[in-house]
Design a protein around this motif. Sequence first.
Motif, mmCIF file in Angstrom:
data_model
loop_
_atom_site.group_PDB
_atom_site.id
_atom_site.type_symbol
_atom_site.label_atom_id
_atom_site.label_comp_id
_atom_site.label_asym_id
_atom_site.label_seq_id
_atom_site.Cartn_x
_atom_site.Cartn_y
_atom_site.Cartn_z
ATOM 1 N N ASP A 206 20.293 -18.520 -7.564
ATOM 2 C CA ASP A 206 19.964 -19.087 -8.880
ATOM 3 C C ASP A 206 21.053 -20.015 -9.423
ATOM 4 O O ASP A 206 20.835 -20.687 -10.435
ATOM 5 C CB ASP A 206 19.695 -17.952 -9.878
ATOM 6 C CG ASP A 206 20.902 -17.034 -10.051
ATOM 7 O OD1 ASP A 206 21.437 -16.544 -9.029
ATOM 8 O OD2 ASP A 206 21.319 -16.810 -11.194
ATOM 9 N N LEU A 207 22.206 -20.085 -8.762
ATOM 10 C CA LEU A 207 23.281 -20.952 -9.264
ATOM 11 C C LEU A 207 23.266 -22.341 -8.618
ATOM 12 O O LEU A 207 24.203 -23.120 -8.793
ATOM 13 C CB LEU A 207 24.652 -20.293 -9.061
ATOM 14 C CG LEU A 207 24.845 -18.966 -9.789
ATOM 15 C CD1 LEU A 207 26.261 -18.449 -9.600
ATOM 16 C CD2 LEU A 207 24.535 -19.103 -11.275
ATOM 17 N N LYS A 208 22.224 -22.648 -7.906
ATOM 18 C CA LYS A 208 22.123 -23.976 -7.297
ATOM 19 C C LYS A 208 22.132 -25.038 -8.389
ATOM 20 O O LYS A 208 21.441 -24.922 -9.390
ATOM 21 C CB LYS A 208 20.824 -24.071 -6.487
ATOM 22 C CG LYS A 208 20.700 -25.384 -5.746
ATOM 23 C CD LYS A 208 20.003 -25.229 -4.402
ATOM 24 C CE LYS A 208 20.062 -26.520 -3.599
ATOM 25 N NZ LYS A 208 21.422 -27.042 -3.431
ATOM 26 N N PRO A 243 26.863 -21.936 -19.740
ATOM 27 C CA PRO A 243 25.827 -22.973 -19.792
ATOM 28 C C PRO A 243 26.308 -24.278 -20.399
ATOM 29 O O PRO A 243 25.699 -25.325 -20.162
ATOM 30 C CB PRO A 243 24.739 -22.355 -20.676
ATOM 31 C CG PRO A 243 25.451 -21.354 -21.519
ATOM 32 C CD PRO A 243 26.620 -20.856 -20.715
ATOM 33 N N ASP A 280 22.206 -17.245 -18.906
ATOM 34 C CA ASP A 280 21.476 -17.579 -17.678
ATOM 35 C C ASP A 280 20.198 -18.357 -17.990
ATOM 36 O O ASP A 280 19.878 -19.341 -17.314
ATOM 37 C CB ASP A 280 21.174 -16.306 -16.865
ATOM 38 C CG ASP A 280 20.566 -15.203 -17.706
ATOM 39 O OD1 ASP A 280 20.743 -15.238 -18.949
ATOM 40 O OD2 ASP A 280 19.913 -14.313 -17.148
ATOM 41 N N VAL A 281 19.496 -17.967 -19.050
ATOM 42 C CA VAL A 281 18.251 -18.660 -19.417
ATOM 43 C C VAL A 281 18.554 -20.100 -19.845
ATOM 44 O O VAL A 281 17.861 -21.044 -19.443
ATOM 45 C CB VAL A 281 17.530 -17.888 -20.552
ATOM 46 C CG1 VAL A 281 16.327 -18.674 -21.050
ATOM 47 C CG2 VAL A 281 17.120 -16.508 -20.069
ATOM 48 N N SER A 283 21.134 -21.913 -18.967
ATOM 49 C CA SER A 283 21.586 -22.677 -17.803
ATOM 50 C C SER A 283 20.388 -23.211 -17.028
ATOM 51 O O SER A 283 20.334 -24.400 -16.679
ATOM 52 C CB SER A 283 22.430 -21.790 -16.877
ATOM 53 O OG SER A 283 23.609 -21.396 -17.532
ATOM 54 N N THR A 284 19.422 -22.348 -16.773
ATOM 55 C CA THR A 284 18.234 -22.757 -16.020
ATOM 56 C C THR A 284 17.489 -23.855 -16.770
ATOM 57 O O THR A 284 17.066 -24.853 -16.176
ATOM 58 C CB THR A 284 17.308 -21.539 -15.800
ATOM 59 O OG1 THR A 284 18.083 -20.505 -15.206
ATOM 60 C CG2 THR A 284 16.145 -21.879 -14.906
ATOM 61 N N ALA A 285 17.351 -23.682 -18.073
ATOM 62 C CA ALA A 285 16.606 -24.670 -18.864
ATOM 63 C C ALA A 285 17.302 -26.031 -18.840
ATOM 64 O O ALA A 285 16.637 -27.072 -18.722
ATOM 65 C CB ALA A 285 16.452 -24.174 -20.297
ATOM 66 N N LEU A 287 19.195 -27.251 -16.503
ATOM 67 C CA LEU A 287 19.039 -27.855 -15.169
ATOM 68 C C LEU A 287 17.630 -28.419 -14.954
ATOM 69 O O LEU A 287 17.414 -29.226 -14.059
ATOM 70 C CB LEU A 287 19.377 -26.838 -14.077
ATOM 71 C CG LEU A 287 20.855 -26.483 -13.970
ATOM 72 C CD1 LEU A 287 21.082 -25.396 -12.928
ATOM 73 C CD2 LEU A 287 21.690 -27.715 -13.631
ATOM 74 N N GLU A 288 16.676 -27.999 -15.789
ATOM 75 C CA GLU A 288 15.312 -28.530 -15.669
ATOM 76 C C GLU A 288 15.117 -29.833 -16.434
ATOM 77 O O GLU A 288 14.073 -30.471 -16.333
ATOM 78 C CB GLU A 288 14.300 -27.486 -16.187
ATOM 79 C CG GLU A 288 14.076 -26.362 -15.191
ATOM 80 C CD GLU A 288 13.386 -25.147 -15.821
ATOM 81 O OE1 GLU A 288 13.140 -25.152 -17.047
ATOM 82 O OE2 GLU A 288 13.115 -24.196 -15.060
ATOM 83 N N LYS A 292 19.686 -33.207 -15.423
ATOM 84 C CA LYS A 292 20.291 -31.868 -15.372
ATOM 85 C C LYS A 292 21.436 -31.682 -16.378
ATOM 86 O O LYS A 292 22.452 -31.056 -16.088
ATOM 87 C CB LYS A 292 20.812 -31.552 -13.959
ATOM 88 C CG LYS A 292 19.749 -31.595 -12.873
ATOM 89 C CD LYS A 292 20.395 -31.206 -11.563
ATOM 90 C CE LYS A 292 19.572 -31.587 -10.375
ATOM 91 N NZ LYS A 292 18.633 -30.813 -9.803
#
Length: 450
Positions: A206-208, A243, A280-281, A283-285, A287-288, A292
Amino acid sequence: TVYSADIVIIGAGGAGMAAAIEASDAGANVVILEKMSYAGGNTIRSEGGLNAAETVFQKEKNIEDSVQSMIDDTYIGGKEINNMELVTYFAENSAAAIDWLTSINMDVSDVAQGAGATYPRMHRPADGSKIGGVLVPVLMKNLEERQITILYNTTATELLSENGEVNGVKAVDKNGEELVFNANAVIIATGGFGANEDLYVKYRPDLKGFTTTNHPGATGDGIVMAEAVGADTVDTDQIQTNPTVEVTTNTVISESVRGKGAIFVNQDGKRFISEMLTRDVLSTAILEQPGKYAYMILDQNTMDSMKALQENYEKGIITKGETLADLAGVLEIDADVLESTIAVWNEAVANKNDAEFGRETGLDVDLSQAPYYAIKVSPAVHYTMGGIKINTLTEVINVDGDSIKGLYAAGEVTGGLHGGNRLGGNAVADIMVFGRQAGIQASAYAETKD
Ligand code: ADP
């Protein structure tokens, strides 16, 4: 070329240098291999301080604290997966690390409150300097006084062993020439792997796409070399991330900036998430989003309320616009879109209802006080909690649970002390407590081999 020494230390960060000083003071002949052209690794980047309990400086200031409280805080902060033997040794020997640092002319006399600590125990220079920038030169000066050599641009590549005992290191110099160092004991002090995307993605897919706050030498070489001689690892998937790291300087932007009213917008000028969700949430958002990254948008009110923001503005990593339209112009965002995003947000603050994204906290102040500011951020890896398995003697433990003779490790390259989360102030304490221990234990072992 073949060299020999009583002890070879891999890595000239805080752990390696503390080990070298102790080993030398115990009478061992020491050489340090450092792959970069400079010493200090991630240690030189550390800002806060060094946690320690029941110290002379706490007593001077009438600060109540106990070793047990430091153990409890480290364990609770570490989500209760820490190795308790390491935590106990760590806390019990923290005050001695403070005394030792004082004895080698390092000022750690100021004591501050850190996050997750029950009492003030973060020791740091009295003049307010960031600790790493003071500690690394002090350690280097102590190495010089002891005539301990650091071989720069020298990358350790392999541990040598015979009959299950480690007895040397292979390395390459900057010309690609292979060097062999024979030794009675080897200390791995190569730091973490927060700058090695392949490795952290291997442990944590998940850290890609995450960048890093780490120095470029934090590539986890020590873990790979230790595993090749049978070492076990622990908690390698426990990685501290953030993040909101400014993209040009890798400066961590505190969560409190959002708490005090900042929002995220993307390059299209639109919000995309409640900014108060977990790291974590978020960070993912981020990157989307296109490119990025996200912009944190704040106004003069927020700027005035935080000294760290003003310092970052001075550093040149915050963009300013006299009006929202000006700011949009600099960021190359459509001004109408940004203005309408902020208008909708200000209404959400007025109604205490973020209908779009459901943000529930940090809704106290709107964004209406010009000028406006933007900080470009993306998620980054900050610290790798896991690594080589060691015991309290800093002996490296193999997959069968036995110690590997002649092999020691200390610092961020090891795992177990911090468990699932490292408290601020515990990294520098780790490298001093266990770096010293590695130097002492390795020199005692090396002596038995002479
Ligand atoms: P710690 O905080 O545990 O002391 P640091 O990151 O401060 O860790 O220091 C680790 C040092 O080890 C860095 O200076 C890094 O460049 C060095 N290092 C990492 N891998 C190697 C290697 N293969 N050979 C020599 N030095 C290395």
